[in-house]
Design an enzyme around this catalytic site. Structure first.
Site, PDB file in Angstrom:
ATOM      1  N   LYS A   1       0.806  -1.209  -0.084  1.00  0.00           N
ATOM      2  CA  LYS A   1       0.112  -0.024  -0.035  1.00  0.00           C
ATOM      3  C   LYS A   1       0.835   1.187   0.023  1.00  0.00           C
ATOM      4  CE  LYS A   1      -0.373   0.079   4.921  1.00  0.00           C
ATOM      5  NZ  LYS A   1      -1.105  -0.060   6.456  1.00  0.00           N
TER       6      LYS A   1
ATOM      7  N   ARG B   1      -9.412   0.510  15.754  1.00  0.00           N
ATOM      8  CA  ARG B   1      -9.687   1.289  14.471  1.00  0.00           C
ATOM      9  C   ARG B   1     -10.927   0.414  13.798  1.00  0.00           C
ATOM     10  NH1 ARG B   1      -3.942   2.237  11.804  1.00  0.00           N
ATOM     11  NH2 ARG B   1      -4.370   0.155  11.360  1.00  0.00           N
TER      12      ARG B   1
ATOM     13  N   TYR C   1      17.654  29.903   5.844  1.00  0.00           N
ATOM     14  CA  TYR C   1      16.844  30.442   6.408  1.00  0.00           C
ATOM     15  C   TYR C   1      16.733  30.720   8.115  1.00  0.00           C
ATOM     16  CZ  TYR C   1      14.018  30.301   2.065  1.00  0.00           C
ATOM     17  OH  TYR C   1      13.675  30.364   0.893  1.00  0.00           O
TER      18      TYR C   1
ATOM     19  N   MET D   1      13.127  24.081   1.021  1.00  0.00           N
ATOM     20  CA  MET D   1      12.246  23.202   0.021  1.00  0.00           C
ATOM     21  C   MET D   1      13.170  22.663  -0.854  1.00  0.00           C
ATOM     22  SD  MET D   1       9.217  24.716  -2.440  1.00  0.00           S
ATOM     23  CE  MET D   1       8.260  25.443  -1.065  1.00  0.00           C
TER      24      MET D   1
END
Length: 359
Positions: A35, A130, A255, A303
């Protein structure tokens, strides 16, 4: 240079890890969990590499469609089942095994017109809280499934271990005892073990085991690495150095300026960042592998870029490859430094990373 960063997935490592799983549970069949895009490794190539598994498991119908579209004809189990009549029809067309974990799903099966359309796995909640029916309702659900026209064969039984990643946690023993107590006399095939159960709790193996993270070479436990279990990491995440700079004493990098050079320092800029899935929360001095040795992360992850100290790498050059995680720098180590788990790092590799497959 063809790209700033890349992930290399070794299909031989995947096959090796499947062999290790089989050796750990020799009396069980293996349902390979692929998955979430095979935990970030690529669902179709991984399915092909693990074609010898006895079944594949996915969470969502779209994942199963992707497999069938690619010509994967292995047995596929839909772990969350379906919730709509249209999804049930698609699952029948795709020849999927269904997990049933509530009454609404069972009623849909009872109303479905196609006889013998599905093999079913009935999920029992033994403490995860769950998905799954209660043990008190097991007899009723089994009776209805055995008399349901759209179900073929004897339903299989499953549950899920909540704390198997901690070999000292008493909850796993409690779940194992409950699962055994309510299923031992029913004559159904059973599955309980995830990767943690597989390597930490032999009593959880039963007829099927359901490894996920272990197939990708990563330990399911909170300490150590997959190598401790004989596993090989399947993914290596790399980037290239795209710039070199000299930073003066007292000057900051990146940053927020959360790292300042205590002395004149040579740094490298590598073309990877949180936009590629590299964790922003890594702090100064987190290791990155360069030319066989570690270089420290300096300043914040941005980023698209990270910056590295080169005190121990005087010959580093633009174009050099750095490794963010892989065989020489385990993803487990990186995850702990980032305050997260390896699952999140592997699943978080983004689409702009060039993924390559090697044997």
């Amino acid at each position: 240079m063809t790209s700033f960063c890349s992930a290399t997935v070794n299909t031989t490592a995947l096959k090796h890890n499947l062999q290790v799983v089989r050796a750990a549970a020799p009396g069980s069949r293996v349902m390979a969990v692929i998955k979430a895009n095979a935990y970030g490794h690529g669902i179709v190539p991984v399915a092909r590499a693990l074609a010898s598994a006895d079944a594949l498991a996915v969470a969502r119908l779209a994942e199963a469609r992707q497999l069938r579209k690619a010509g994967i004809d292995s047995r596929v189990v839909l772990l969350e089942g379906v919730n709509l009549r249209a999804e049930l029809e698609q699952a029948a067309q795709l020849s999927l095994d269904l997990v049933v974990h509530n009454d609404e799903q069972l009623r849909m099966l009872e109303d479905f017109e196609i006889g013998g359309a599905f093999s079913v796995w009935l999920k029992i909640d033994t403490g995860m809280n769950r998905l799954g029916i209660t043990g008190a309702n097991l007899g009723e659900f089994l009776h209805r499934l055995r008399n349901c026209g759209s179900v073929r064969g004897v339903p299989r039984l499953m549950s899920h271990l909540a704390n198997a990643d901690d070999r000292e946690d008493a909850k796993t023993q409690s779940q194992m005892r409950e699962f055994a107590a309510i299923t031992d006399t029913l004559g159904c095939e059973r599955t309980l073990a995830n990767s943690g159960g597989l390597f930490g709790w032999r009593g959880s193996h039963y007829d099927w085991v359901r490894p996920g993270i272990a197939l990708y070479g990563v330990t399911p436990f909170g300490c150590g690495t997959g190598a401790d279990l004989g596993l090989r990491p399947a993914m290596r995440l790399n980037a290239r150095i795209i710039a070199l700079r000299e930073v003066g004493k007292g000057e900051s990098v990146g940053y927020g300026g959360n790292w300042c050079a205590p002395v004149p320092t040579r740094i490298a800029v590598a073309g990877i960042g949180y936009g590629d899935g590299y964790p922003r929360h890594l702090g100064n001095n987190a290791p990155v592998a360069l030319r066989g040795r570690n270089a420290p992360l300096l300043g914040r992850v941005s980023m698209d870029m990270i910056t590295l100290g080169l005190a121990d790498h005087p010959d580093a050059a633009i174009g050099d490859e750095v490794t963010l995680w892989g065989e020489e720098l385990p993803v487990e180590q990186v995850a702990r430094l980032a305050g997260t788990i390896p699952y999140e790092l592997l699943c978080g590799v983004t689409q702009r990373v060039d993924v390559r497959y090697v044997t």
